[in-house]
Scaffold this active site. Structure first.
Site, mmCIF file in Angstrom:
data_model
loop_
_atom_site.group_PDB
_atom_site.id
_atom_site.type_symbol
_atom_site.label_atom_id
_atom_site.label_comp_id
_atom_site.label_asym_id
_atom_site.label_seq_id
_atom_site.Cartn_x
_atom_site.Cartn_y
_atom_site.Cartn_z
ATOM 1 N N TYR A 49 0.822 -1.215 0.000
ATOM 2 C CA TYR A 49 0.000 0.000 0.000
ATOM 3 C C TYR A 49 0.860 1.271 0.000
ATOM 4 O O TYR A 49 0.377 2.336 0.420
ATOM 5 C CB TYR A 49 -0.935 -0.003 1.202
ATOM 6 C CG TYR A 49 -2.185 -0.857 1.021
ATOM 7 C CD1 TYR A 49 -3.122 -0.569 0.021
ATOM 8 C CD2 TYR A 49 -2.452 -1.934 1.850
ATOM 9 C CE1 TYR A 49 -4.271 -1.328 -0.136
ATOM 10 C CE2 TYR A 49 -3.605 -2.708 1.699
ATOM 11 C CZ TYR A 49 -4.511 -2.387 0.704
ATOM 12 O OH TYR A 49 -5.657 -3.140 0.543
ATOM 13 N N PHE A 57 -5.167 7.603 6.600
ATOM 14 C CA PHE A 57 -5.654 6.285 7.002
ATOM 15 C C PHE A 57 -4.597 5.190 6.858
ATOM 16 O O PHE A 57 -4.877 4.009 7.124
ATOM 17 C CB PHE A 57 -6.915 5.912 6.207
ATOM 18 C CG PHE A 57 -6.734 5.918 4.696
ATOM 19 C CD1 PHE A 57 -6.158 4.850 4.026
ATOM 20 C CD2 PHE A 57 -7.159 7.010 3.957
ATOM 21 C CE1 PHE A 57 -6.006 4.855 2.650
ATOM 22 C CE2 PHE A 57 -7.010 7.026 2.569
ATOM 23 C CZ PHE A 57 -6.425 5.942 1.913
ATOM 24 N N ARG A 85 -13.985 -4.811 -10.083
ATOM 25 C CA ARG A 85 -14.365 -3.600 -9.344
ATOM 26 C C ARG A 85 -15.884 -3.435 -9.299
ATOM 27 O O ARG A 85 -16.435 -2.985 -8.292
ATOM 28 C CB ARG A 85 -13.653 -2.379 -9.936
ATOM 29 C CG ARG A 85 -12.143 -2.469 -9.647
ATOM 30 C CD ARG A 85 -11.393 -1.261 -10.100
ATOM 31 N NE ARG A 85 -11.707 -0.063 -9.314
ATOM 32 C CZ ARG A 85 -11.188 0.204 -8.125
ATOM 33 N NH1 ARG A 85 -10.344 -0.630 -7.550
ATOM 34 N NH2 ARG A 85 -11.504 1.321 -7.501
ATOM 35 N N THR A 91 -15.704 1.576 -2.399
ATOM 36 C CA THR A 91 -14.743 1.358 -1.301
ATOM 37 C C THR A 91 -15.437 1.404 0.053
ATOM 38 O O THR A 91 -15.168 0.593 0.935
ATOM 39 C CB THR A 91 -13.635 2.433 -1.357
ATOM 40 O OG1 THR A 91 -13.041 2.398 -2.660
ATOM 41 C CG2 THR A 91 -12.570 2.194 -0.309
ATOM 42 N N ARG A 102 -19.006 -5.786 -1.284
ATOM 43 C CA ARG A 102 -18.837 -4.926 -0.104
ATOM 44 C C ARG A 102 -20.184 -4.629 0.564
ATOM 45 O O ARG A 102 -20.265 -4.565 1.796
ATOM 46 C CB ARG A 102 -18.090 -3.661 -0.482
ATOM 47 C CG ARG A 102 -16.582 -3.940 -0.638
ATOM 48 C CD ARG A 102 -15.876 -2.769 -1.235
ATOM 49 N NE ARG A 102 -14.424 -2.888 -1.203
ATOM 50 C CZ ARG A 102 -13.618 -2.258 -2.037
ATOM 51 N NH1 ARG A 102 -14.124 -1.470 -2.987
ATOM 52 N NH2 ARG A 102 -12.313 -2.394 -1.951
ATOM 53 N N ASN A 112 -13.315 -3.578 4.675
ATOM 54 C CA ASN A 112 -14.212 -3.557 3.511
ATOM 55 C C ASN A 112 -14.117 -4.810 2.645
ATOM 56 O O ASN A 112 -14.379 -4.766 1.442
ATOM 57 C CB ASN A 112 -14.051 -2.260 2.705
ATOM 58 C CG ASN A 112 -12.705 -2.144 2.037
ATOM 59 O OD1 ASN A 112 -11.794 -2.913 2.301
ATOM 60 N ND2 ASN A 112 -12.576 -1.166 1.149
HETATM 61 P P1 CMP Z 1 -8.433 -0.810 -0.859
HETATM 62 O O1 CMP Z 1 -9.124 -0.975 -2.161
HETATM 63 O O2 CMP Z 1 -7.774 -2.006 -0.290
HETATM 64 O O3 CMP Z 1 -7.334 0.355 -1.005
HETATM 65 C C1 CMP Z 1 -6.902 1.126 0.093
HETATM 66 C C2 CMP Z 1 -7.748 0.932 1.307
HETATM 67 O O4 CMP Z 1 -7.670 1.944 2.273
HETATM 68 C C3 CMP Z 1 -9.217 0.919 0.902
HETATM 69 O O5 CMP Z 1 -9.493 -0.263 0.201
HETATM 70 C C4 CMP Z 1 -9.892 1.091 2.244
HETATM 71 O O6 CMP Z 1 -10.098 -0.142 2.920
HETATM 72 C C5 CMP Z 1 -8.868 1.896 3.054
HETATM 73 N N1 CMP Z 1 -9.352 3.261 3.336
HETATM 74 C C6 CMP Z 1 -9.602 3.756 4.565
HETATM 75 N N2 CMP Z 1 -10.012 5.028 4.485
HETATM 76 C C7 CMP Z 1 -10.039 5.355 3.173
HETATM 77 C C8 CMP Z 1 -10.395 6.539 2.451
HETATM 78 N N3 CMP Z 1 -10.808 7.657 3.065
HETATM 79 N N4 CMP Z 1 -10.317 6.495 1.089
HETATM 80 C C9 CMP Z 1 -9.881 5.380 0.452
HETATM 81 N N5 CMP Z 1 -9.528 4.234 1.080
HETATM 82 C C10 CMP Z 1 -9.618 4.221 2.433
#
Ligand code: CMP
Length: 137
Positions: A49, A57, A85, A91, A102, A112
């Site tokens: 990440y 976050f 997706r 998300t 989700r 999520n």
């Molecule tokens: P994911 O698709 O795994 O990519 C990054 C992750 O950060 C996202 O899913 C969420 O689980 C987490 N996340 C937490 N807060 C945020 C936010 N404000 N915007 C985007 N992703 C977030």
């Protein structure tokens, strides 16, 4: 044939819905080309990440992703990245369309349920992060 990376996150693994989530993929024309269950190290999660390292976050995201095992897959099919997706939904599960993974299995924006690559280019890099060529069939 296009490939994309999917991660079933620790919340969904702990709930015992790996099979239900895989069924969404297989029932919608995505083939499981590779799969493994694993425990991410902190270094793994931070590297995977890294693009989010400056986001507020980030620390919570890393803590969550190492809180239990994940189930990582390469999905393959026509338009696999976008199709995955669509199946995942937004998300934030509160914004996810009914019937998406989700909406049905996630609890919060952190927990999520699934991750999916957000471009075909990122998919290639994310697949290489987790799998060697001989694991993808
Ligand atoms: P994911 O698709 O795994 O990519 C990054 C992750 O950060 C996202 O899913 C969420 O689980 C987490 N996340 C937490 N807060 C945020 C936010 N404000 N915007 C985007 N992703 C977030």
């Amino acid at each position: 044939m296009e490939q994309t990376l999917s991660i079933i996150k620790p919340d969904a693994v702990a709930k015992g819905v790996i099979g239900k989530i895989i069924d969404r993929f297989e029932s919608n024309g995505l083939r499981i080309a590779a799969a493994k269950k694993m425990q991410l190290s902190r270094a793994d999660a931070e590297a995977f990440y890294a693009v989010h390292a400056a986001r507020p976050f980030f620390n919570d995201l890393v803590e969550f992703m190492i809180s239990g095992p994940v189930f990582v897959m390469v999905l393959e099919g026509k338009g696999a990245m976008a199709k995955n997706r669509d199946l995942m939904g937004a998300t934030n599960p509160q914004e996810a369309e009914p019937g998406t993974i989700r909406a049905d299995f996630a609890d919060s924006i952190d927990a999520n349920a699934v991750h999916g690559s957000d471009s075909v280019e990122n998919a290639a890099n994310e697949i290489k992060f987790f799998f060697s060529g001989r694991e993808i069939l």
